[in-house]
Write a protein that holds these residues in place. Structure first.
Motif, mmCIF file in Angstrom:
data_model
loop_
_atom_site.group_PDB
_atom_site.id
_atom_site.type_symbol
_atom_site.label_atom_id
_atom_site.label_comp_id
_atom_site.label_asym_id
_atom_site.label_seq_id
_atom_site.Cartn_x
_atom_site.Cartn_y
_atom_site.Cartn_z
ATOM 1 N N ALA A 56 51.060 40.310 26.622
ATOM 2 C CA ALA A 56 51.127 40.064 25.599
ATOM 3 C C ALA A 56 49.825 39.792 24.946
ATOM 4 O O ALA A 56 49.351 40.480 24.226
ATOM 5 C CB ALA A 56 52.526 39.421 24.459
ATOM 6 N N ASP A 57 49.367 38.284 25.715
ATOM 7 C CA ASP A 57 48.043 38.354 25.033
ATOM 8 C C ASP A 57 46.945 38.983 25.286
ATOM 9 O O ASP A 57 46.099 38.864 24.103
ATOM 10 C CB ASP A 57 47.633 36.693 25.711
ATOM 11 C CG ASP A 57 49.134 35.767 24.954
ATOM 12 O OD1 ASP A 57 49.100 36.248 23.952
ATOM 13 O OD2 ASP A 57 49.172 34.400 25.851
ATOM 14 N N GLY A 82 39.452 30.916 17.141
ATOM 15 C CA GLY A 82 39.606 31.135 19.078
ATOM 16 C C GLY A 82 39.143 30.373 19.435
ATOM 17 O O GLY A 82 40.301 30.007 20.487
ATOM 18 N N ARG A 83 38.205 29.459 19.210
ATOM 19 C CA ARG A 83 37.987 28.103 19.845
ATOM 20 C C ARG A 83 38.999 27.098 20.281
ATOM 21 O O ARG A 83 39.318 26.291 20.649
ATOM 22 C CB ARG A 83 36.593 28.293 19.579
ATOM 23 C CG ARG A 83 35.700 26.585 20.233
ATOM 24 C CD ARG A 83 35.357 26.549 19.252
ATOM 25 N NE ARG A 83 34.790 25.268 18.168
ATOM 26 C CZ ARG A 83 35.928 24.619 17.712
ATOM 27 N NH1 ARG A 83 36.723 23.715 18.473
ATOM 28 N NH2 ARG A 83 36.564 23.563 16.596
ATOM 29 N N GLU A 84 39.852 26.936 18.523
ATOM 30 C CA GLU A 84 40.497 25.895 18.652
ATOM 31 C C GLU A 84 41.593 27.011 19.842
ATOM 32 O O GLU A 84 42.265 25.646 20.491
ATOM 33 C CB GLU A 84 41.162 26.245 17.077
ATOM 34 C CG GLU A 84 40.087 25.509 15.978
ATOM 35 C CD GLU A 84 40.512 25.500 14.945
ATOM 36 O OE1 GLU A 84 42.059 26.018 14.674
ATOM 37 O OE2 GLU A 84 39.896 25.437 14.079
ATOM 38 N N LEU A 85 42.407 27.346 19.652
ATOM 39 C CA LEU A 85 43.305 28.503 20.489
ATOM 40 C C LEU A 85 42.843 27.859 21.876
ATOM 41 O O LEU A 85 43.709 27.520 22.679
ATOM 42 C CB LEU A 85 43.675 29.802 20.254
ATOM 43 C CG LEU A 85 44.413 30.107 18.416
ATOM 44 C CD1 LEU A 85 44.663 31.444 19.008
ATOM 45 C CD2 LEU A 85 45.626 29.140 18.677
ATOM 46 N N ARG A 138 44.100 22.030 26.992
ATOM 47 C CA ARG A 138 44.962 21.012 27.346
ATOM 48 C C ARG A 138 46.698 20.983 27.336
ATOM 49 O O ARG A 138 46.658 20.684 28.093
ATOM 50 C CB ARG A 138 45.455 20.160 25.267
ATOM 51 C CG ARG A 138 43.884 19.752 24.888
ATOM 52 C CD ARG A 138 43.896 18.993 23.825
ATOM 53 N NE ARG A 138 44.112 19.635 22.033
ATOM 54 C CZ ARG A 138 42.733 20.557 21.555
ATOM 55 N NH1 ARG A 138 41.894 20.236 22.011
ATOM 56 N NH2 ARG A 138 43.688 21.362 20.834
ATOM 57 N N LEU A 139 47.222 22.604 26.159
ATOM 58 C CA LEU A 139 48.481 22.729 27.522
ATOM 59 C C LEU A 139 48.364 22.781 28.788
ATOM 60 O O LEU A 139 49.237 22.193 29.807
ATOM 61 C CB LEU A 139 48.572 24.413 27.047
ATOM 62 C CG LEU A 139 50.226 24.402 26.835
ATOM 63 C CD1 LEU A 139 51.072 23.216 26.579
ATOM 64 C CD2 LEU A 139 50.419 25.795 26.432
#
Length: 193
Positions: free
Chosen positions: A97-98, A144-147, A153-154
């Protein structure tokens, strides 16, 4: 022979009878003690055999308990693996989906660029639209950069969890490896007498 006859003559007959009776009684007493010792030995052997049988039964009960625990552990591990597989399928569906969303956004950006190139740069309304789009694109790029950073990190967290789980699995396998080996040997012996 006369010396022995003379010896018998020196001692009265009742003394000889007493000595013979004492000798016979001593023989009976020694035989009784020997029989008691033999019976004690048999009792000791029977006691040792009972103790050995009790220990063997206790070992068998413990082995059955360990096998039951191992089976429950294996079932639990399989459930965990199945849950993990289901979670990974969900993650893969999210990734798909992404990718579709990313492709949609790329197409939108391509359409914006094409429209901005075609509009005259002298038109003030067109310049304002380009400025507005640029601000929106900058906001989207920042988000987008934050994601991306959050995703990184995830992934790092997930990698750490996987490492921990791998360590747990290795420990579990080492723990049950001797039980599996003896159970497999027993199974093979039962199949091939």
């Amino acid at each position: 022979m006369s010396a022995i006859t003379g010896l018998f003559g020196l001692l009265p007959g009742w003394l000889w009878a007493g000595l013979v009776a004492a000798s016979v009684l001593h023989g009976c007493w020694v035989g009784h003690k020997r029989d008691g010792a033999v019976n004690s030995l048999h009792d000791l052997q029977a006691s040792v055999a009972r103790n050995d049988a009790d220990r063997a039964l206790a070992a068998l009960a413990d082995l059955q308990r360990v096998v039951a625990l191992s089976a429950a552990h294996a079932k639990d591990q399989q459930e965990k693996v199945d849950e993990f597989d289901t979670a990974m399928q969900t993650v893969q569906a999210g990734r798909d989906a992404d990718r579709r969303d990313a492709e949609r956004v790329r197409q939108q950006f391509a359409a914006y660029r094409a429209r901005d190139r075609d509009e005259p740069s002298t038109d003030p309304a067109a310049c304002q639209r380009v400025k507005d789009r640029s601000e929106r694109l900058a906001g989207l790029a920042e988000r987008g950069r934050e994601l991306l950073a959050g995703g990184r990190r995830l992934v790092e967290q997930r990698d750490a969890e996987v490492s921990v789980l791998l360590g747990v699995v290795r420990n579990d396998r080492q723990l049950i490896a001797p039980v599996q080996t003896s159970a497999q040997t027993t199974g093979e012996d039962a199949e091939h007498p």
